[in-house]
Design an enzyme around this catalytic site. Structure first.
Site, PDB file in Angstrom:
ATOM      1  N   ASP A  79       0.850  -1.183   0.000  1.00 48.56           N
ATOM      2  CA  ASP A  79       0.000   0.000   0.000  1.00 48.56           C
ATOM      3  C   ASP A  79       0.886   1.234   0.000  1.00 48.56           C
ATOM      4  O   ASP A  79       1.990   1.223   0.545  1.00 48.56           O
ATOM      5  CB  ASP A  79      -0.917  -0.015   1.225  1.00 48.56           C
ATOM      6  CG  ASP A  79      -2.159   0.830   1.006  1.00 48.56           C
ATOM      7  OD1 ASP A  79      -2.217   1.550  -0.004  1.00 48.56           O
ATOM      8  OD2 ASP A  79      -3.074   0.764   1.851  1.00 48.56           O
ATOM      9  N   ASP A 266      -8.324  -6.637   2.436  1.00 47.53           N
ATOM     10  CA  ASP A 266      -7.185  -6.545   3.357  1.00 47.53           C
ATOM     11  C   ASP A 266      -7.623  -5.845   4.624  1.00 47.53           C
ATOM     12  O   ASP A 266      -8.407  -4.892   4.586  1.00 47.53           O
ATOM     13  CB  ASP A 266      -6.014  -5.800   2.711  1.00 47.53           C
ATOM     14  CG  ASP A 266      -6.134  -4.296   2.879  1.00 47.53           C
ATOM     15  OD1 ASP A 266      -5.325  -3.719   3.622  1.00 47.53           O
ATOM     16  OD2 ASP A 266      -7.044  -3.716   2.264  1.00 47.53           O
TER      17      ASP A 266
END
Length: 359
Positions: A79, A266
């Site tokens: 990320d 996630d």
């Protein structure tokens, strides 16, 4: 693509839907790579915003990238730091600022300032050896005013184009014989505005990415899942593109999003819940109705049966509920490992059931 898997990346393959534990700082708290593999985890998510600060890029690269550093050799999604900027800086402006150039912040509250640009975020992700990189985006809350959502979409689109240009340049310079290239995901922002969500999705589709993510906090102010906006965003993207419901991790929410067509999820919620004594159990035959077992309850003191009869996780096949209760009460570190193993295996078993639902 392959006949048995939905996505092929440099370090492995993914079947949809798939739950990805958050390994924000390079690890999933309380458990190791061998536990993750035993649980059936296919991939994990790490965060460049935090990793560039600790342990730092030079350490990660010297130790063979994120795979060599962490001991996890399956797929890794990185990320970019957009959500971290939202959660840290927007709530405490003293920690930094967000401009069209990028995210300016003070690592650990120090006086030293760091500018994380879209280009830098993308370069770091690829240098770390990611399998799937996520473009830097400007995150908002669904309740933020319309003008702020407009600014977020404009900035997210600009940053995504800059990430894409950087990504294409790096990929062109790499040796094509190295195998599958990493993938690049862009994030669709727009808050609670259908108009802005559509504008953002269409512009990102025109730019060209390998997949997309639902951007922004996925819950409303009451903590309820934004089902209508999640559905709209998924419907705006052709089914051939994988989509990740960023931050969705509560089992019931995962089921709803999977049935809307989302492929990846996630969250740190399952392992965080485990550490706090909230364990996942299934009450329905097909495992799609959930309840929570609170391990600290006195009624578990003498229970010889496993936490979840029929569960094949390390914990349920070896230990009694009474033993878990005891470990939790005395605050032994073994509890955190065993509880996290169970909740993660619960999630991967859930994914296996949801895959059977798909045509």
């Amino acid at each position: 693509m392959s006949d048995e898997h939905d996505l092929v990346v440099p370090n492995g393959e993914l079947s949809f839907p798939s739950f990805l534990p958050d390994a924000t700082f390079g690890f999933v708290r309380s458990i190791g790579a061998d536990d993750l593999a035993r649980c059936g985890v296919q991939a994990i998510v790490m965060n460049v915003f935090h990793l560039m600060q600790r342990p730092g890029s030079s350490v990660i690269e010297a130790l063979g990238g994120l795979h060599g550093f962490s001991g996890w050799h399956g797929p890794i999604i990185t990320d970019s730091g957009g959500f971290q900027a939202y959660s840290l800086i927007r709530r405490n402006p003293k920690l930094g600022s967000i401009t069209n150039k990028g995210i300016l912040f003070r690592p650990g509250g120090s006086s030293h300032k760091v500018l994380l640009t879209p280009e830098k975020s993308l370069r770091l992700q690829l240098r770390y050896g990611t399998d799937i990189a996520i473009c830097l985006d400007d995150c908002t809350h669904v309740d933020d005013p319309y003008q702020k959502q407009q600014e977020s979409v404009a900035r997210t689109l600009s940053w995504a184009r800059r990430c894409k240009a950087e990504f294409d340049q790096i990929v062109r310079q790499r040796n094509k014989k190295l195998g599958p290239r990493p993938l690049l995901i862009a994030v669709i922002q727009g808050g609670g505005s259908r108009e802005l969500r559509r504008e953002c999705a269409e512009a990102l589709l025109a730019t060209g990415f390998d997949g997309f993510g639902y951007g922004g906090y996925p819950l409303d102010g009451k903590g309820d899942l934004l089902v209508d906006m999640l559905k709209l965003t998924r419907d705006l993207v052709p089914a051939r593109f994988p989509m990740i419901a960023l931050g969705v991790g509560q089992p019931g929410n995962v089921v709803q999003c999977a049935r809307l067509g989302y492929d990846l999820f996630d969250s740190s919620m399952p392992t965080r819940d485990a550490r706090q004594g909230r364990l996942y159990v299934s009450e329905a035959k097909e495992g799609l109705v959930f309840s929570y077992l609170y391990v600290q309850d006195e009624r578990h003191t003498r229970k010889q049966e496993p936490l979840q009869p029929g569960c094949d996780c390390l914990t349920c096949t070896n230990y009694s509920l009474a033993y878990l209760h005891h470990l939790f009460r005395v605050k032994d570190a073994l509890y955190y490992r065993l509880a996290s193993n169970h909740n993660l295996r619960f999630m991967t078993r859930l994914m296996e059931r949801l895959r059977r639902e798909r045509p």
